[in-house]
Design a protein around this motif. Structure first.
Motif, mmCIF file in Angstrom:
data_model
loop_
_atom_site.group_PDB
_atom_site.id
_atom_site.type_symbol
_atom_site.label_atom_id
_atom_site.label_comp_id
_atom_site.label_asym_id
_atom_site.label_seq_id
_atom_site.Cartn_x
_atom_site.Cartn_y
_atom_site.Cartn_z
ATOM 1 N N LEU A 178 7.028 3.553 -5.046
ATOM 2 C CA LEU A 178 7.743 3.360 -6.310
ATOM 3 C C LEU A 178 9.243 3.601 -6.130
ATOM 4 N N LYS A 179 9.612 3.943 -4.927
ATOM 5 C CA LYS A 179 11.011 4.239 -4.595
ATOM 6 C C LYS A 179 11.572 5.357 -5.469
ATOM 7 N N MET A 180 10.741 6.296 -5.705
ATOM 8 C CA MET A 180 11.191 7.439 -6.510
ATOM 9 C C MET A 180 12.065 8.330 -5.625
ATOM 10 N N PRO A 181 13.202 8.790 -6.134
ATOM 11 C CA PRO A 181 14.037 9.685 -5.314
ATOM 12 C C PRO A 181 13.223 10.890 -4.837
ATOM 13 N N LYS A 182 13.507 11.321 -3.637
ATOM 14 C CA LYS A 182 12.739 12.411 -3.017
ATOM 15 C C LYS A 182 12.631 13.645 -3.918
ATOM 16 N N LYS A 183 13.763 14.000 -4.497
ATOM 17 C CA LYS A 183 13.769 15.211 -5.308
ATOM 18 C C LYS A 183 12.841 15.055 -6.526
ATOM 19 N N ALA A 184 12.878 13.863 -7.126
ATOM 20 C CA ALA A 184 12.013 13.626 -8.283
ATOM 21 C C ALA A 184 10.548 13.665 -7.861
ATOM 22 N N GLN A 185 10.258 13.119 -6.696
ATOM 23 C CA GLN A 185 8.887 13.199 -6.173
ATOM 24 C C GLN A 185 8.437 14.649 -6.062
ATOM 25 N N ALA A 186 9.349 15.435 -5.506
ATOM 26 C CA ALA A 186 8.998 16.834 -5.261
ATOM 27 C C ALA A 186 8.730 17.568 -6.570
ATOM 28 N N ILE A 187 9.589 17.333 -7.552
ATOM 29 C CA ILE A 187 9.395 18.015 -8.841
ATOM 30 C C ILE A 187 8.105 17.544 -9.508
ATOM 31 N N LEU A 188 7.921 16.232 -9.477
ATOM 32 C CA LEU A 188 6.748 15.634 -10.113
ATOM 33 C C LEU A 188 5.430 16.166 -9.531
ATOM 34 N N THR A 189 5.486 16.557 -8.252
ATOM 35 C CA THR A 189 4.281 16.972 -7.547
ATOM 36 C C THR A 189 3.887 18.427 -7.833
ATOM 37 N N THR A 190 4.708 19.122 -8.625
ATOM 38 C CA THR A 190 4.490 20.557 -8.863
ATOM 39 C C THR A 190 3.038 20.941 -9.149
ATOM 40 N N TYR A 191 2.363 20.125 -9.936
ATOM 41 C CA TYR A 191 0.988 20.456 -10.326
ATOM 42 C C TYR A 191 -0.047 20.349 -9.196
ATOM 43 N N TRP A 192 0.399 19.945 -7.985
ATOM 44 C CA TRP A 192 -0.572 19.673 -6.913
ATOM 45 C C TRP A 192 -1.584 20.808 -6.740
ATOM 46 N N VAL A 193 -1.095 22.017 -6.969
ATOM 47 C CA VAL A 193 -1.940 23.177 -6.687
ATOM 48 C C VAL A 193 -3.121 23.245 -7.666
ATOM 49 N N TYR A 194 -2.958 22.670 -8.856
ATOM 50 C CA TYR A 194 -4.071 22.609 -9.813
ATOM 51 C C TYR A 194 -5.238 21.782 -9.283
ATOM 52 N N LEU A 195 -4.914 20.795 -8.444
ATOM 53 C CA LEU A 195 -5.991 19.986 -7.880
ATOM 54 C C LEU A 195 -6.343 20.481 -6.478
ATOM 55 N N GLY A 196 -5.587 21.471 -6.014
ATOM 56 C CA GLY A 196 -5.913 22.112 -4.742
ATOM 57 C C GLY A 196 -5.753 21.197 -3.540
ATOM 58 N N SER A 197 -4.845 20.259 -3.617
ATOM 59 C CA SER A 197 -4.681 19.343 -2.503
ATOM 60 C C SER A 197 -3.255 18.787 -2.543
ATOM 61 N N PRO A 198 -2.550 18.756 -1.383
ATOM 62 C CA PRO A 198 -1.129 18.383 -1.388
ATOM 63 C C PRO A 198 -0.920 16.873 -1.497
ATOM 64 N N ALA A 199 0.320 16.484 -1.735
ATOM 65 C CA ALA A 199 0.654 15.081 -2.006
ATOM 66 C C ALA A 199 0.165 14.078 -0.956
ATOM 67 N N PRO A 200 0.176 14.414 0.329
ATOM 68 C CA PRO A 200 -0.322 13.423 1.284
ATOM 69 C C PRO A 200 -1.843 13.269 1.241
ATOM 70 N N TYR A 201 -2.571 14.238 0.689
ATOM 71 C CA TYR A 201 -4.043 14.178 0.663
ATOM 72 C C TYR A 201 -4.577 13.670 -0.672
ATOM 73 N N ILE A 202 -3.957 14.142 -1.738
ATOM 74 C CA ILE A 202 -4.575 13.928 -3.044
ATOM 75 C C ILE A 202 -4.441 12.466 -3.461
ATOM 76 N N SER A 203 -5.462 11.948 -4.048
ATOM 77 C CA SER A 203 -5.416 10.556 -4.483
ATOM 78 C C SER A 203 -4.401 10.419 -5.608
#
Ligand SMILES: Cc1cc2nc3c(=O)[nH]c(=O)nc-3n(C[C@H](O)[C@H](O)[C@H](O)COP(=O)(O)OP(=O)(O)OC[C@H]3O[C@@H](n4cnc5c(N)ncnc54)[C@H](O)[C@@H]3O)c2cc1C
Ligand code: FES
Lengths: 509, 384
Positions: A178-203
């Protein structure tokens, strides 16, 4: 006594299954090894504080106007008016320890995008695309659910083309695309821990649906703790003459000629049924409850292929100062060393990890504790069996206290507050506590790790082929919809509907 | 509604990959190993060691402490050590007396250092069925069942002041004795001053050992206070505000253990001294086991799909009526705190204590029978 269905475990999944079936006129037996319903969806008292055992926030619930799937489910089950929930007006507040960043995100798509633009200029376009995509994914998932495992390829192609494009990809891959700026990706991913899986793994789809629900439906909490949600389900089940037994552990599932026939409980009672719905792990079912000789090869392979997900430590604190006095104004604080989810995931395979989610219950539920006090939870996850490796019967008490001390100190540092001096009550739950309370392997609290073929979509797509033993279904955090309140509730209904079909009695819903 | 979103890079492989999600999962399963599923996890095993469901034990020693008080020493029948516990925790003892099973909670009085055997110390109270049995009739080698250890009346370094002022009334000394022994054995790392109130000199429990610990360990001190006897050596009367104020306010956590009226007495003092809740720890207190047996009602119990009518009395907890009728009901603490006896009130009026009942449980008519007294005929449903 023969039952139409037996449910093992009265966690979220089990409760919904039991009630759904009972409501369809079936005669259900619900067996639970603890003395209260809910599994980890419960509460407990210490001193003058009633602590929530697990619920930080629930997605897919919403309010009157943006009613989510779980709210609709509660409506169908006739319990919506029995629960008091509150919608929150913030999503997450994240603080990084190493890079000293801090971001606070609101609810509502427009607000969210606007705030992101403030933090990350030129992110708006990709954020808009992101939310469009979320919306389509959400609708596509509804369609997949309705199609009960038989989606029409053409419909998918024409109505959900973007969903089809992203469905097999990880969160990270799609955000990049989606060509999202890196920083925005990082912020957006904050909830990853709720699904217990990091951005490269989680669907992507899994994460998107959750975040979308939090932003659009708003997060909700249960004002009388999650115990009220569990109790509402249980009381309705009982009112409809469902049979339940507490303090009763299932020690065997009887299998004959590849089909379940009933269960044996720890007090040596045999209960018969051709349907058994397990709100427990496949590891327990295939590794202990069913005699090995009767476990099909495929079932063994599937179980052996899976990776256990997050374990956790939760520090429950009753503080003798108000949130204002303490200087805590948010509800949830995500505290990581960095915003790089993969790096943090690695860090969290070690016991000294102090990444945590802090929740200040009073900031969402001001009357949850006596005036002038605060309820604060600090939850930290481990993505390895490191706690088991280190804990022994001789160091357990010390270990518990040391971990709690570390987490409180980190929270103090990140929020610049003084917590220690205000501790009036403290309780610490560890993987051992959860192992004891739920019987789940290694005390995991999130079921299996969502990675590769064990992500949401492959699980759902194949769930109809994975009933290796006739009449046996899995619900809850280890089930096809993975962990979390909404997922486990919905998994309960899904399995009940499948079971009804098997009983030759397909219902309208 | 169709949206065109530019999703670069991955477009080419889209459709195929989606269809393949299921197949890939299939493949992952087929290539995984076929060994049997082993359900063996160290932490689940450790959980069972630390929290056994129940323990079969044998009485290995009975020590007469005073005229009405004995220490009972247990070892496990399977010869395993007891699970590690914190000084201040209690066990639930299941005593079979004349065919009836009674459950009572007792603080562990021994040191957490020695787990081969643990002990409780019991004072016979007037009309107490179990305490009198334990003190007067129990014999060596009797087999019994213990549950636990449970309880949160323990020192916590993150919460408590390092200096503890223990305020003890009578047999309330038992958990504090465990703490004194734990400090002496270097299992607990805090500083303990005990104000120990007893009726008379002859009633003081563990005096020799307490004095010895105080002599040999600089972190433990004791001061005896006699309420029913004049003495030139010891303070007399009730533990007073002045005595408590002798210990610098703001520097101590207060650990209180004794009979109910003792708590009321001290709560008043704490209020007057403006001591925050945070620094006051109460052990669960024990009501005397006395009943005046007036106002009899019928208690209807719904359990195991049966409906059983039994007598109950206005001045006797509902749990006790169940016990007298030999109806198995879950229980642990017996004082309303642990919630293990949680049951649903179906019909009738009760006087009950909701302090530790979950909010939504109250809204759904649940109560704790161990602290509930009938005010009419009552129907309850047990949770088991
Ligand atoms: C600290 C913490 C915080 C969380 N926060 C959130 C959050 O904010 N939002 C969110 O959506 N999710 C959250 N979760 C996850 C969510 O709570 C769980 O996914 C969900 O509650 C699990 O439900 P379940 O159906 O898997 O049942 P479980 O709760 O796992 O219950 C299983 C039940 O089965 C019983 N059982 C086990 N073995 C047997 C047997 N042999 N016989 C009989 N009974 C048996 C157990 O006693 C238990 O009651 C959190 C979890 C934890 C632990
Ligand atoms: S036995 Fe503990 S509350 Fe009743």
């Amino acid at each position: 006594m023969e039952y139409d269905a037996i449910v093992i475990g009265a966690g979220n999944g089990g409760l919904v299954s039991a009630l759904t079936l009972q409501k369809q006129g079936k005669n259900v037996l619900l067996l639970e090894s603890n003395n209260v319903p809910g599994g980890v969806a419960t509460s407990f008292y210490r001193g003058r504080f009633e602590f929530e055992a697990s619920l930080h926030e629930m997605c897919q619930f919403g309010g009157d106007t943006r009613s989510g799937d779980v709210r609709e489910l509660f409506k169908r089950l006739g319990i919506l008016d029995k629960v008091e929930v509150k919608e929150l007006d913030e999503t997450f507040h994240v603080i990084t320890l190493d890079t000293n960043e801090e971001y606070e995100m609101p609810v509502g798509i427009d607000n969210f995008i606007k705030k992101m633009e403030e933090y990350v200029p030129n992110s708006t376009k990709s954020m808009e695309d992101f939310f469009e995509l979320c919306d389509e994914c959400k609708r596509a998932m509804n369609y997949l659910n309705e199609s009960k495992g038989n989606p029409d390829k053409e419909v998918l192609k024409t109505s959900y083309p973007n969903f089809m494009v992203v469905a097999s990809h990880s969160l990270q891959t799609v955000l990049e695309a989606l060509k999202m700026p890196k920083k925005a990706q990082a912020i957006l991913t904050t909830y990853w821990v709720y699904l217990g899986s990091p951005a490269p793994y989680i669907s992507f789809v899994h994460y998107a649906i959750m975040l979308y629900s939090y932003v659009v439906n708003k997060p909700v909490i249960s004002l009388n703790r999650s115990h009220e949600l569990s109790l509402a389900l249980f009381e309705e089940f009982t009112r409809l003459n469902g049979t339940s037994k507490f303090l009763t552990e299932v020690k065997e599932i009887i299998v004959d000629k590849g089909a379940v026939k009933g269960v044996v409980t720890s007090d040596n009672h045999i209960y018969k049924s051709n349907i058994v719905i397990a709100n427990v792990s496949p590891n327990l079912v295939y590794g202990r409850l069913i005699p090995q000789a009767k476990v099909p090869k495929k079932a063994r392979q599937l179980t052996n292929a899976r990776i256990l997900g997050a374990r956790g430590v939760c520090v429950y604190l009753g503080l003798n100062k108000s949130p204002e006095e303490l200087g805590l104004k948010n509800y949830s604080y995500f505290i990581y060393h960095t915003l790089d989810s993969k790096k943090e995931f690695e860090r969290m395979t070690h016991l000294k990890s102090d990444n945590l989610v802090g929740v200040v219950l009073n900031n969402a539920n001001p009357n949850c504790s006596p005036k002038g006090t605060t309820i604060l939870y600090l939850t930290s996850l481990y993505f390895s069996k490191v706690f088991s490796d280190i804990a022994t019967k001789d160091n357990y008490f010390e270990l518990k206290e040391a971990i709690a001390e570390n987490l409180i100190a980190t929270f103090e540092q990140a929020t610049k507050t003084n917590i220690f001096e205000a501790i009036e009550e403290i309780e610490v739950a560890t993987p051992l506590t959860f192992a004891r309370y739920t019987n789940h392997p290694d005390g995991v609290i999130y079921g299996y790790l969502a990675k590769k073929s064990d992500n949401l979509l492959p699980r759902i797509m194949n769930m109809f082929n994975e009933n290796y033993i006739k009449g046996l279904y899995f619900v809850g955090g280890f089930g096809p919809r993975l962990s979390g309140y909404s997922s486990t509730y919905l998994s309960g209904e899904m399995a009940a509907l499948q079971a009804l079909k098997e009983m030759g009695d397909e219902s309208e819903n | 509604m169709k949206v065109k979103i530019k999703i670069s890079n991955i477009k080419a492989i889209d459709m195929l990959k989606f269809k393949k999600l299921g197949e890939e999962r299939e493949k992952a399963i087929e290539t995984s190993y076929t060994d049997k599923v082993v359900y063996s996890y160290p932490i689940n095993e450790l959980a069972k060691v630390l929290h056994p469901k129940s323990m079969k034990v044998m009485v290995t020693n009975i020590i007469k402490e005073t005229n009405d008080t004995k220490t009972i020493v247990f070892k496990r029948l399977n010869n395993e050590p007891f699970p590690p516990f914190r000084a201040g925790q209690y066990v639930v003892l299941d005593a079979k007396i004349k065919g009836v099973s009674y459950k009572r909670s007792y603080s562990i009085s021994s040191s957490p250092k020695n787990l081969d055997q643990i002990s409780i110390t019991v004072r016979a109270v007037r009309d107490g069925i179990v305490s009198n049995y334990l003190v007067k009739e129990l014999t060596l080698n009797t087999d019994m069942v213990l549950e636990g250890p449970f309880g949160t009346f323990t020192y916590n370094s993150l919460r408590d002041k390092k200096q503890i002022l223990a305020l003890v009334g009578g047999s309330g000394i038992t958990p504090i004795m465990s703490l004194a022994r734990a400090i002496y054995d270097k299992v607990e790392n805090c500083d303990l001053t005990i104000l120990y109130g007893e009726k008379t000199y002859a009633d003081i429990l563990f005096k020799d050992e307490l004095d010895k610990i105080c002599r040999e360990c600089e972190n433990v001190r004791v001061k005896y206070i006699l309420s029913d006897e004049k003495s030139s050596i010891y303070d007399t009367g009730y533990i007073s505000k002045e005595q408590i104020s002798e210990y610098e306010l703001g520097s101590y956590s207060y650990f209180v253990c004794g009979p109910v009226h003792f708590y009321h007495h001290l709560d008043k003092i704490f209020q007057e001294l403006d001591i925050p809740n945070k620094y006051i720890r109460h052990d669960i207190y024990k009501e005397c086991e006395v009943g005046l047996h007036h106002n009899k009602y019928t208690l209807t119990v719904l359990t195991d799909n049966k409906e059983i009518d039994i007598p109950c009395y206005e001045d006797e907890p509902i749990l006790k009526a169940l016990e007298n009728a030999s109806i198995k009901a879950p229980s642990k603490c017996l004082v309303g705190v642990c919630g293990f006896c949680r049951s649903k009130l179906i019909k009738g009026k009760v006087k009950t204590d909701y302090t530790y009942v979950r909010g939504s449980d109250i809204n759904n008519d649940y109560l704790h029978p161990c602290v509930s007294y009938p005010l009419s005929d009552v129907t309850i449903k047990l949770c088991k």
